[in-house]
Design a protein around this motif. Structure first.
Motif, PDB file in Angstrom:
ATOM      1  N   LEU A 106       0.824  -1.266  -0.047  1.00  0.00           N
ATOM      2  CA  LEU A 106       0.006   0.045   0.089  1.00  0.00           C
ATOM      3  C   LEU A 106       0.828   1.160  -0.048  1.00  0.00           C
ATOM      4  CD1 LEU A 106      -2.693  -1.155   2.736  1.00  0.00           C
ATOM      5  CD2 LEU A 106      -2.806  -0.898   0.208  1.00  0.00           C
ATOM      6  N   THR A 107       0.658   1.970  -0.948  1.00  0.00           N
ATOM      7  CA  THR A 107       1.384   3.329  -0.948  1.00  0.00           C
ATOM      8  C   THR A 107       0.692   4.383  -1.713  1.00  0.00           C
ATOM      9  OG1 THR A 107       3.239   4.551  -2.064  1.00  0.00           O
ATOM     10  CG2 THR A 107       2.824   2.312  -2.932  1.00  0.00           C
ATOM     11  N   ALA A 108       0.522   5.591  -1.252  1.00  0.00           N
ATOM     12  CA  ALA A 108      -0.169   6.750  -1.644  1.00  0.00           C
ATOM     13  C   ALA A 108       0.430   7.074  -3.147  1.00  0.00           C
ATOM     14  CB  ALA A 108       0.005   7.911  -0.730  1.00  0.00           C
ATOM     15  N   ASP A 109       1.636   6.693  -3.498  1.00  0.00           N
ATOM     16  CA  ASP A 109       2.280   7.081  -4.644  1.00  0.00           C
ATOM     17  C   ASP A 109       1.890   6.238  -5.770  1.00  0.00           C
ATOM     18  OD1 ASP A 109       3.558   9.651  -3.879  1.00  0.00           O
ATOM     19  OD2 ASP A 109       4.610   8.155  -2.459  1.00  0.00           O
ATOM     20  N   SER A 110       1.198   5.048  -5.439  1.00  0.00           N
ATOM     21  CA  SER A 110       0.900   4.004  -6.631  1.00  0.00           C
ATOM     22  C   SER A 110       0.208   4.537  -7.577  1.00  0.00           C
ATOM     23  CB  SER A 110       0.142   2.852  -5.800  1.00  0.00           C
ATOM     24  OG  SER A 110      -0.064   1.966  -6.839  1.00  0.00           O
ATOM     25  N   VAL A 148       7.020   7.382   9.466  1.00  0.00           N
ATOM     26  CA  VAL A 148       6.170   8.789   9.739  1.00  0.00           C
ATOM     27  C   VAL A 148       7.003   9.775   9.404  1.00  0.00           C
ATOM     28  CG1 VAL A 148       5.370  10.269  11.296  1.00  0.00           C
ATOM     29  CG2 VAL A 148       4.886   7.734  11.578  1.00  0.00           C
ATOM     30  N   ASP A 149       6.939  10.496   8.205  1.00  0.00           N
ATOM     31  CA  ASP A 149       7.850  11.279   7.895  1.00  0.00           C
ATOM     32  C   ASP A 149       7.430  13.013   7.717  1.00  0.00           C
ATOM     33  OD1 ASP A 149       6.360  10.325   5.649  1.00  0.00           O
ATOM     34  OD2 ASP A 149       8.281  10.257   4.174  1.00  0.00           O
ATOM     35  N   ARG A 150       7.944  13.626   8.485  1.00  0.00           N
ATOM     36  CA  ARG A 150       7.587  14.937   8.616  1.00  0.00           C
ATOM     37  C   ARG A 150       7.705  15.683   7.276  1.00  0.00           C
ATOM     38  NH1 ARG A 150       4.806  17.239  11.729  1.00  0.00           N
ATOM     39  NH2 ARG A 150       4.453  16.172  13.747  1.00  0.00           N
ATOM     40  N   THR A 167       1.205  -2.878  -6.245  1.00  0.00           N
ATOM     41  CA  THR A 167       1.042  -1.539  -5.265  1.00  0.00           C
ATOM     42  C   THR A 167      -0.370  -1.106  -5.512  1.00  0.00           C
ATOM     43  OG1 THR A 167       1.736   0.077  -6.944  1.00  0.00           O
ATOM     44  CG2 THR A 167       3.645  -0.906  -5.558  1.00  0.00           C
ATOM     45  N   GLU A 168      -0.953  -0.629  -4.475  1.00  0.00           N
ATOM     46  CA  GLU A 168      -2.086   0.124  -4.501  1.00  0.00           C
ATOM     47  C   GLU A 168      -2.286   1.332  -3.620  1.00  0.00           C
ATOM     48  OE1 GLU A 168      -5.041  -2.909  -3.862  1.00  0.00           O
ATOM     49  OE2 GLU A 168      -4.909  -3.710  -5.550  1.00  0.00           O
ATOM     50  N   ARG A 169      -3.144   2.435  -4.130  1.00  0.00           N
ATOM     51  CA  ARG A 169      -3.492   3.310  -3.265  1.00  0.00           C
ATOM     52  C   ARG A 169      -4.803   3.349  -2.907  1.00  0.00           C
ATOM     53  NH1 ARG A 169      -5.666   7.142  -6.729  1.00  0.00           N
ATOM     54  NH2 ARG A 169      -4.871   7.014  -8.925  1.00  0.00           N
ATOM     55  N   THR A 219      -1.847   8.379   8.290  1.00  0.00           N
ATOM     56  CA  THR A 219      -0.977   7.792   9.369  1.00  0.00           C
ATOM     57  C   THR A 219      -1.326   6.254   9.615  1.00  0.00           C
ATOM     58  OG1 THR A 219      -2.639   8.049  11.031  1.00  0.00           O
ATOM     59  CG2 THR A 219      -1.130  10.121  10.609  1.00  0.00           C
ATOM     60  N   LEU A 220      -0.467   5.794  10.352  1.00  0.00           N
ATOM     61  CA  LEU A 220      -0.556   4.296  10.327  1.00  0.00           C
ATOM     62  C   LEU A 220      -1.970   3.940  11.271  1.00  0.00           C
ATOM     63  CD1 LEU A 220       3.169   3.423  11.656  1.00  0.00           C
ATOM     64  CD2 LEU A 220       2.165   3.409   9.278  1.00  0.00           C
ATOM     65  N   ASN A 221      -2.382   4.930  12.172  1.00  0.00           N
ATOM     66  CA  ASN A 221      -3.591   4.537  12.870  1.00  0.00           C
ATOM     67  C   ASN A 221      -4.766   4.693  11.945  1.00  0.00           C
ATOM     68  OD1 ASN A 221      -2.895   4.641  15.577  1.00  0.00           O
ATOM     69  ND2 ASN A 221      -2.320   6.733  15.396  1.00  0.00           N
TER      70      ASN A 221
HETATM   71  N1  SAM Z   1       6.543   9.124   2.166  1.00  0.00           N
HETATM   72  C1  SAM Z   1       6.079   7.965   2.868  1.00  0.00           C
HETATM   73  C2  SAM Z   1       6.233   6.866   1.594  1.00  0.00           C
HETATM   74  O1  SAM Z   1       6.945   6.848   0.891  1.00  0.00           O
HETATM   75  O2  SAM Z   1       5.162   5.981   1.718  1.00  0.00           O
HETATM   76  C3  SAM Z   1       4.701   8.043   3.604  1.00  0.00           C
HETATM   77  C4  SAM Z   1       4.630   6.951   4.655  1.00  0.00           C
HETATM   78  S1  SAM Z   1       2.803   7.090   5.246  1.00  0.00           S
HETATM   79  C5  SAM Z   1       2.776   8.261   6.295  1.00  0.00           C
HETATM   80  C6  SAM Z   1       2.868   5.670   6.044  1.00  0.00           C
HETATM   81  C7  SAM Z   1       2.254   4.217   4.977  1.00  0.00           C
HETATM   82  O3  SAM Z   1       0.941   4.306   5.151  1.00  0.00           O
HETATM   83  C8  SAM Z   1       2.825   4.071   3.853  1.00  0.00           C
HETATM   84  O4  SAM Z   1       4.099   3.645   3.704  1.00  0.00           O
HETATM   85  C9  SAM Z   1       1.480   3.392   3.186  1.00  0.00           C
HETATM   86  O5  SAM Z   1       1.857   2.035   3.415  1.00  0.00           O
HETATM   87  C10 SAM Z   1       0.591   3.901   3.894  1.00  0.00           C
HETATM   88  N2  SAM Z   1      -0.528   4.944   3.296  1.00  0.00           N
HETATM   89  C11 SAM Z   1      -0.592   6.127   3.924  1.00  0.00           C
HETATM   90  N3  SAM Z   1      -1.263   6.593   2.893  1.00  0.00           N
HETATM   91  C12 SAM Z   1      -1.993   5.714   2.016  1.00  0.00           C
HETATM   92  C13 SAM Z   1      -2.747   5.932   0.686  1.00  0.00           C
HETATM   93  N4  SAM Z   1      -3.272   6.979   0.653  1.00  0.00           N
HETATM   94  N5  SAM Z   1      -2.726   4.820  -0.002  1.00  0.00           N
HETATM   95  C14 SAM Z   1      -2.107   3.624   0.300  1.00  0.00           C
HETATM   96  N6  SAM Z   1      -1.218   3.608   1.272  1.00  0.00           N
HETATM   97  C15 SAM Z   1      -1.036   4.641   1.984  1.00  0.00           C
END
Ligand code: SAM
Length: 202
Positions: A89-93, A112-114, A132-134, A151-153
């Motif tokens: 899972l990643t927001a950049d997918s 957690v990256d500020r 990958t999926e967002r 966030t993770l929560n």
């Molecule tokens: N810059 C970081 C990165 O490269 O992913 C951001 C990390 S985010 C705070 C923590 C984790 O939550 C991510 O690695 C991802 O697994 C998940 N996550 C957060 N937002 C997401 C989204 N919109 N879609 C999918 N996964 C997400």
């Protein structure tokens, strides 16, 4: 139960404050998961023994650490699970998650990256050749400003809710309200909203 992986390989990409913050979130995640009706089997993968994550988790949990129903391992998820079942899972997918798949093993980056390091988890997934999926945030919410990184929560509550209900309208209630203007009612409204946004941004 269905596994859910937290990828603990980012300790070197974080400062101490961020790491402490990540561990706080992980502790909350474990609590949300344990109290849910159908918990995931949590896996903390890629953890280095004696490393900063490990030390901080031990410090915070104390004696409880050994009693937690979490699998904690040095191994990577690719050494534990079949590759074709893994979804990072990643927001950049470029791919949007449409439905929750009870057969897949989802991976969340424990980071957690500020100073948002865009594409960190995407790069990791690509390097390992993983799907990958967002989350479908744009598809369901009238997104205002701000990063789509949750966030993770928020992530674990969304995943628990999807596992339980299968409904994005339920799960995405865990996205903070300040980040959006409510749910998109229908396709037409979504197109209108996105058009308006495009016209407003130079
Ligand atoms: N810059 C970081 C990165 O490269 O992913 C951001 C990390 S985010 C705070 C923590 C984790 O939550 C991510 O690695 C991802 O697994 C998940 N996550 C957060 N937002 C997401 C989204 N919109 N879609 C999918 N996964 C997400």
């Amino acid at each position: 139960g269905q596994p859910l992986v937290f990828d603990m390989s980012y300790d070197k990409q974080m400062g101490n404050r961020e790491l402490v913050n990540t561990v706080s979130q992980l502790i909350e995640c474990e609590g949300w998961n344990r109290r849910s009706l159908e918990p995931f089997h949590l896996h903390f993968c890629n953890i280095s023994p004696g490393g900063s994550y490990h030390k901080e988790l031990l410090k915070r949990y104390g004696a409880t650490w050994d009693k937690l129903l979490i699998t904690v391992t040095e191994k990577s998820y690719i050494d534990i699970f079949p590759r074709n079942k893994l979804v990072y899972l990643t927001a950049d997918s470029p791919r949007v998650m449409k439905t929750f798949d009870h057969d897949k093993i989802y991976i969340i980056g424990s980071i957690v990256d500020r100073s948002i390091q865009t594409g960190l988890s995407l790069a990791n997934a690509k390097r390992l050749n993983l799907a990958t999926e967002r989350l479908p945030l744009d598809e369901y919410l009238k997104w205002e400003i701000g990063a789509k990184n949750l966030t993770l929560n928020q992530m674990i509550n969304i995943m628990l809710s999807m596992k339980d209900t299968g409904r994005w309208e339920e799960a995405l209630k865990f996205v903070p309200k300040r980040k959006h203007e409510g749910f998109v009612q229908n396709r037409k409204e979504k197109i209108l909203y996105n058009d308006k946004k495009k016209r407003c941004t130079p």
